[in-house]
Enzyme design. Sequence first.
Site, PDB file in Angstrom:
ATOM      1  N   ARG A  62      -4.226   5.947  -2.821  1.00 36.22           N
ATOM      2  CA  ARG A  62      -3.970   5.037  -1.698  1.00 36.22           C
ATOM      3  C   ARG A  62      -5.217   4.182  -1.493  1.00 36.22           C
ATOM      4  O   ARG A  62      -6.233   4.398  -2.149  1.00 36.22           O
ATOM      5  CB  ARG A  62      -3.535   5.760  -0.409  1.00 36.22           C
ATOM      6  CG  ARG A  62      -4.045   7.114  -0.151  1.00 36.22           C
ATOM      7  CD  ARG A  62      -5.506   7.190   0.160  1.00 36.22           C
ATOM      8  NE  ARG A  62      -5.925   6.208   1.133  1.00 36.22           N
ATOM      9  CZ  ARG A  62      -7.147   5.761   1.294  1.00 36.22           C
ATOM     10  NH1 ARG A  62      -8.126   6.176   0.497  1.00 36.22           N
ATOM     11  NH2 ARG A  62      -7.467   4.891   2.215  1.00 36.22           N
ATOM     12  N   GLY A  63      -5.094   3.204  -0.594  1.00 38.34           N
ATOM     13  CA  GLY A  63      -6.178   2.231  -0.438  1.00 38.34           C
ATOM     14  C   GLY A  63      -5.836   1.034  -1.309  1.00 38.34           C
ATOM     15  O   GLY A  63      -5.539   1.199  -2.502  1.00 38.34           O
ATOM     16  N   ALA A  64      -5.876  -0.165  -0.692  1.00 33.24           N
ATOM     17  CA  ALA A  64      -5.324  -1.345  -1.362  1.00 33.24           C
ATOM     18  C   ALA A  64      -5.846  -1.589  -2.789  1.00 33.24           C
ATOM     19  O   ALA A  64      -5.041  -1.704  -3.725  1.00 33.24           O
ATOM     20  CB  ALA A  64      -5.548  -2.565  -0.466  1.00 33.24           C
ATOM     21  N   ARG A  81       4.835   0.393  -2.394  1.00 33.73           N
ATOM     22  CA  ARG A  81       4.329   0.202  -1.026  1.00 33.73           C
ATOM     23  C   ARG A  81       4.271  -1.304  -0.747  1.00 33.73           C
ATOM     24  O   ARG A  81       3.754  -2.056  -1.567  1.00 33.73           O
ATOM     25  CB  ARG A  81       2.943   0.843  -0.838  1.00 33.73           C
ATOM     26  CG  ARG A  81       2.988   2.363  -0.934  1.00 33.73           C
ATOM     27  CD  ARG A  81       1.699   2.991  -0.489  1.00 33.73           C
ATOM     28  NE  ARG A  81       1.581   3.018   0.963  1.00 33.73           N
ATOM     29  CZ  ARG A  81       0.466   3.367   1.600  1.00 33.73           C
ATOM     30  NH1 ARG A  81      -0.614   3.679   0.919  1.00 33.73           N
ATOM     31  NH2 ARG A  81       0.423   3.389   2.918  1.00 33.73           N
ATOM     32  N   GLN A 129      -6.716   9.821   7.094  1.00 35.80           N
ATOM     33  CA  GLN A 129      -7.636   9.333   6.048  1.00 35.80           C
ATOM     34  C   GLN A 129      -9.093   9.418   6.510  1.00 35.80           C
ATOM     35  O   GLN A 129      -9.994   9.638   5.703  1.00 35.80           O
ATOM     36  CB  GLN A 129      -7.327   7.863   5.697  1.00 35.80           C
ATOM     37  CG  GLN A 129      -6.059   7.636   4.916  1.00 35.80           C
ATOM     38  CD  GLN A 129      -4.891   7.333   5.830  1.00 35.80           C
ATOM     39  OE1 GLN A 129      -4.828   7.811   6.959  1.00 35.80           O
ATOM     40  NE2 GLN A 129      -3.948   6.564   5.342  1.00 35.80           N
ATOM     41  N   ASP A 154      -5.619  -4.608   3.923  1.00 31.15           N
ATOM     42  CA  ASP A 154      -4.548  -4.488   2.926  1.00 31.15           C
ATOM     43  C   ASP A 154      -3.943  -5.830   2.571  1.00 31.15           C
ATOM     44  O   ASP A 154      -3.348  -5.993   1.510  1.00 31.15           O
ATOM     45  CB  ASP A 154      -3.462  -3.544   3.432  1.00 31.15           C
ATOM     46  CG  ASP A 154      -3.955  -2.121   3.411  1.00 31.15           C
ATOM     47  OD1 ASP A 154      -4.694  -1.750   4.348  1.00 31.15           O
ATOM     48  OD2 ASP A 154      -3.666  -1.406   2.433  1.00 31.15           O
ATOM     49  N   ASN A 211      -4.412  -3.956   8.338  1.00 31.67           N
ATOM     50  CA  ASN A 211      -5.123  -2.746   7.916  1.00 31.67           C
ATOM     51  C   ASN A 211      -4.446  -1.546   8.571  1.00 31.67           C
ATOM     52  O   ASN A 211      -3.481  -1.695   9.336  1.00 31.67           O
ATOM     53  CB  ASN A 211      -6.613  -2.835   8.296  1.00 31.67           C
ATOM     54  CG  ASN A 211      -7.447  -1.739   7.629  1.00 31.67           C
ATOM     55  OD1 ASN A 211      -7.362  -1.560   6.417  1.00 31.67           O
ATOM     56  ND2 ASN A 211      -8.219  -1.007   8.397  1.00 31.67           N
ATOM     57  N   LYS A 212      -4.949  -0.389   8.283  1.00 38.18           N
ATOM     58  CA  LYS A 212      -4.354   0.859   8.775  1.00 38.18           C
ATOM     59  C   LYS A 212      -4.056   0.825  10.262  1.00 38.18           C
ATOM     60  O   LYS A 212      -4.849   0.318  11.059  1.00 38.18           O
ATOM     61  CB  LYS A 212      -5.329   1.998   8.443  1.00 38.18           C
ATOM     62  CG  LYS A 212      -4.930   3.392   8.851  1.00 38.18           C
ATOM     63  CD  LYS A 212      -3.560   3.793   8.379  1.00 38.18           C
ATOM     64  CE  LYS A 212      -3.322   3.599   6.909  1.00 38.18           C
ATOM     65  NZ  LYS A 212      -1.898   3.678   6.528  1.00 38.18           N
TER      66      LYS A 212
HETATM   67  O1  MRU Z   1      -2.185   3.891   3.809  1.00 39.48           O
HETATM   68  P1  MRU Z   1      -3.480   3.719   3.094  1.00 39.48           P
HETATM   69  O2  MRU Z   1      -4.345   4.927   3.128  1.00 39.48           O
HETATM   70  O3  MRU Z   1      -3.275   3.186   1.684  1.00 39.48           O
HETATM   71  O4  MRU Z   1      -4.221   2.583   3.905  1.00 39.48           O
HETATM   72  C1  MRU Z   1      -5.496   2.209   3.490  1.00 39.48           C
HETATM   73  C2  MRU Z   1      -6.150   1.232   4.386  1.00 39.48           C
HETATM   74  O5  MRU Z   1      -5.598   0.790   5.366  1.00 39.48           O
HETATM   75  C3  MRU Z   1      -7.498   0.738   3.952  1.00 39.48           C
HETATM   76  O6  MRU Z   1      -8.306   0.449   5.046  1.00 39.48           O
HETATM   77  C4  MRU Z   1      -7.320  -0.528   3.104  1.00 39.48           C
HETATM   78  O7  MRU Z   1      -6.390  -0.308   2.085  1.00 39.48           O
HETATM   79  C5  MRU Z   1      -8.587  -0.996   2.512  1.00 39.48           C
HETATM   80  S1  MRU Z   1      -9.163   0.106   1.238  1.00 39.48           S
HETATM   81  C6  MRU Z   1     -10.568  -0.588   0.578  1.00 39.48           C
END
Ligand code: MRU
Length: 351
Positions: free
Chosen positions: A52-54, A95, A216, A257, A267-268
């Site tokens: 996970r994470g963009a 996603r 996270q 994201d 973002n999250k």
């Molecule tokens: O649902 P996730 O864990 O994939 O969400 C991740 C985030 O929101 C991060 O802050 C974002 O992807 C940036 S990661 C460098």
Amino acid sequence: VSKELKLKITPLKMKRDRLLLLNQILLPRVVEWVECFDAESVSDSIKKMHVRGAPAIGIAAAYGFYLGVKKIVDNGEKVTPAKLNNIKTKLDKARPTAVNLSWATSLMLESALNYIEKSSLQNKKDMNSLQLLMELYNKAVSIHEDDAVRCLQMSERGADYIVKKRSLKKYRIMTHCNAGALATGGIGTALGLIRVLQQRGLVEMVYSCETRPYLQGARLTAYELDKEKIPVTLIADSMAAVLMQKKMIDFIIVGADRITKNGDAANKIGTYSHSVNAKLHKIPFYVIAPKSTLDNSITKGDEIIIENRDSSELLEFNGVAHAAKVKVLNYSFDVTPRENIEAIFFEDEVI
Ligand code: MRU
């Protein structure tokens, strides 16, 4: 760039013809690698958030695209544009919010189509499938390695900006979710900048918001910073405002994201509330991301598709039900409007 910033953590690695993903659902209790052999299994792992994470999702999808084409070749089938598009769609669907996913698969598709076109222009009767696979493998590796370089560049750029803007002996920083090595191909975005400040001896404390419901912040950011011996304090998301009120935070930094043309940033979930509180308490709120997160096809934040995840993330913990069985709304992301963001740090500029 800082050569000493060696990484102790990587979210994914390619071993022969398998993509190994560090299972982030189980961290930090268990360190386990999930093996993916084709585009379907990569897509499934992205959906389940093993990775996970963009930026990391984008990199995984690039390798997934390669594995998808490899499967066609291994089955002795012809690689056609329609089959390539199918692979892309399968991966993109995993996603919806992080644009880095379709950004990476678009680059992979373009490489494959270019190769097919080149072969047909050269009047080759049979396209050399092994050559195509090699091109795609190299493309995925370059997307991966390129992200590591971008992480370093944006982190140094952002750190320089912050220090120049307000020079302090040490900084007390708040972050949300995990935008670290676990979420990228390098040192991370928000945590990349924190790593750079730490290397310069400038970090007093990082307050990591727990990040309900997937945790996270509690499971990944706290683990990652602790492993690097960067001072970290875990707080419940609902404590963030009071720390700002008590003047315990010098700035907030988060990843993104998807950033739209006007500078709104998804973002999250929970990020937006932090930005509102930051504005009220006059605390600088920064976003840091690679340009692969910038979606110029969308003008403003309300056009971003927000992922709505499964109710089990709120109703259960580790498979054990702990909430009343009621309806659940589980938006995975929110959008911070540009007016709440002091600056966005990209690898090549500050906006
Ligand atoms: O649902 P996730 O864990 O994939 O969400 C991740 C985030 O929101 C991060 O802050 C974002 O992807 C940036 S990661 C460098």
